[in-house]
Design a protein around this motif. Structure first.
Motif, PDB file in Angstrom:
ATOM      1  N   ALA A 247      -1.642  -3.286  55.206  1.00 21.64           N
ATOM      2  CA  ALA A 247      -0.949  -2.125  55.770  1.00 21.64           C
ATOM      3  C   ALA A 247      -1.473  -0.822  55.160  1.00 21.64           C
ATOM      4  CB  ALA A 247       0.560  -2.250  55.523  1.00 21.64           C
ATOM      5  N   PHE A 248      -1.723  -0.824  53.859  1.00 16.28           N
ATOM      6  CA  PHE A 248      -2.226   0.374  53.187  1.00 16.28           C
ATOM      7  C   PHE A 248      -3.608   0.753  53.727  1.00 16.28           C
ATOM      8  CE2 PHE A 248      -4.539   2.562  49.800  1.00 16.28           C
ATOM      9  CZ  PHE A 248      -3.653   3.573  49.465  1.00 16.28           C
ATOM     10  N   LEU A 249      -4.501  -0.234  53.833  1.00 13.73           N
ATOM     11  CA  LEU A 249      -5.860   0.048  54.313  1.00 13.73           C
ATOM     12  C   LEU A 249      -5.866   0.489  55.770  1.00 13.73           C
ATOM     13  CD1 LEU A 249      -7.833  -2.885  52.618  1.00 13.73           C
ATOM     14  CD2 LEU A 249      -7.817  -0.464  51.974  1.00 13.73           C
ATOM     15  N   ASN A 250      -4.916  -0.019  56.533  1.00 16.78           N
ATOM     16  CA  ASN A 250      -4.836   0.359  57.938  1.00 16.78           C
ATOM     17  C   ASN A 250      -3.963   1.595  58.166  1.00 16.78           C
ATOM     18  OD1 ASN A 250      -6.462  -1.778  58.932  1.00 16.78           O
ATOM     19  ND2 ASN A 250      -4.717  -3.184  58.802  1.00 16.78           N
ATOM     20  N   LYS A 251      -3.507   2.187  57.032  1.00 13.87           N
ATOM     21  CA  LYS A 251      -2.669   3.386  57.083  1.00 13.87           C
ATOM     22  C   LYS A 251      -1.427   3.187  57.943  1.00 13.87           C
ATOM     23  CE  LYS A 251      -6.572   6.461  56.193  1.00 13.87           C
ATOM     24  NZ  LYS A 251      -7.355   7.645  56.643  1.00 13.87           N
ATOM     25  N   GLN A 252      -0.802   2.012  57.734  1.00 17.44           N
ATOM     26  CA  GLN A 252       0.418   1.670  58.453  1.00 17.44           C
ATOM     27  C   GLN A 252       1.592   1.596  57.480  1.00 17.44           C
ATOM     28  OE1 GLN A 252      -0.753  -2.107  60.082  1.00 17.44           O
ATOM     29  NE2 GLN A 252      -1.634  -1.201  61.942  1.00 17.44           N
ATOM     30  N   PRO A 253       2.769   1.932  57.914  1.00 16.80           N
ATOM     31  CA  PRO A 253       3.930   1.790  57.015  1.00 16.80           C
ATOM     32  C   PRO A 253       4.195   0.318  56.732  1.00 16.80           C
ATOM     33  CG  PRO A 253       4.648   2.337  59.254  1.00 16.80           C
ATOM     34  CD  PRO A 253       3.140   2.475  59.240  1.00 16.80           C
TER      35      PRO A 253
END
Length: 259
Positions: free
Chosen positions: A250-256
């Protein structure tokens, strides 16, 4: 209808355990100790519960052991008293090693075993008027079980000051010593504790908090090399966890991250 020694409920992923002997200043007896353990066992198995709040009815958080109950136990054999002591030991150990975060919401005095109950929790909030102390030595008793945890929490010097003097201290003094974390006015106590719990629930991985708490409990008695090897093994274990994979993706994909 007979009054229950402990009230339990679940709301917004928080499990609430409420001590419910206000007329006895929520003093601990066999039934209350067993009821707290039953509630913790239930919440541990319930995946909808992520954080526990331990609180109390009435003016006092907990006055420690029920002295009438202790007087009754004096007529028992050593074996019977050992069994009862082990039951209390099991409760404190369960709180200290519990895989979910436990927050003490201290709305009044926490003395003797009641102070131990609060200090065994992971976090504690108290009102300014609350008094804290391990007063057992003043009645010829000893703070035996909490002593083990208090040495870890405060260190020998501060633990000796509290355990051997039997003195009570203010919430401000308790915070300064590291016995509690925060002081909150009574009017804001419940809302502040709930907001803190919700922050843990929504922002942190439950699995990561559980592993970190487990390490804190286990690493302190190891020598340096053994402690670091244990830490390396836990690091490797965490990398393969579902929560870690989910969080990094999620962090790498800039997702919450939805915990």
């Amino acid at each position: 209808m007979e009054q229950q020694p402990v009230l339990i409920k679940i709301d917004k992923r928080i499990g609430y355990i409420t001590l419910n002997r206000p007329e006895k200043r929520n003093a601990l007896n066999e039934e209350m100790v067993d009821s707290i353990k039953v509630a913790l066992n239930m919440f541990e198995k319930d995946e909808s519960v992520k954080v526990i709040i331990l609180r109390a009815e009435g003016k006092a958080f907990c006055a420690g052991a029920d002295l009438a109950y202790l007087q009754q136990l004096q007529q028992n054999s050593y074996e019977d008293n050992l069994a009862d002591s082990r039951s209390l030991k099991d409760l404190f150990q369960k709180i200290y090693t519990y895989p979910k975060i436990i927050i003490a919401q201290v709305q009044g005095h926490a003395l003797a075993g009641g102070c131990g109950l609060a200090s065994a929790c992971d976090f504690s909030f108290a009102v300014p008027e609350a008094k804290f102390g391990y007063t057992e030595v003043r009645i010829g008793f000893i703070p035996a079980i909490v002593l083990v945890l208090l040495l870890r929490k405060l260190g020998e010097g501060k633990a000796k000051q509290l355990l051997l003097s039997g003195e009570t201290i203010t919430a401000a003094e308790a915070r300064e010593m590291g016995l509690i974390n925060w002081i909150v006015e009574e009017s804001n106590l419940s809302a502040t504790v709930e907001a803190f719990a919700q922050n843990l629930i929504t922002q942190n991985s439950g699995e990561a908090m559980a592993l970190t708490k487990e390490m804190i409990g286990r690493v302190q008695d190891r020598d340096l090399e053994d402690a670091l090897e244990y830490a390396a093994s836990m690091n490797a274990k965490a990398r393969g966890s579902e929560d870690c994979q989910k969080g990094i993706a999620a962090f790498l994909n800039k997702q919450p991250i939805q915990w």
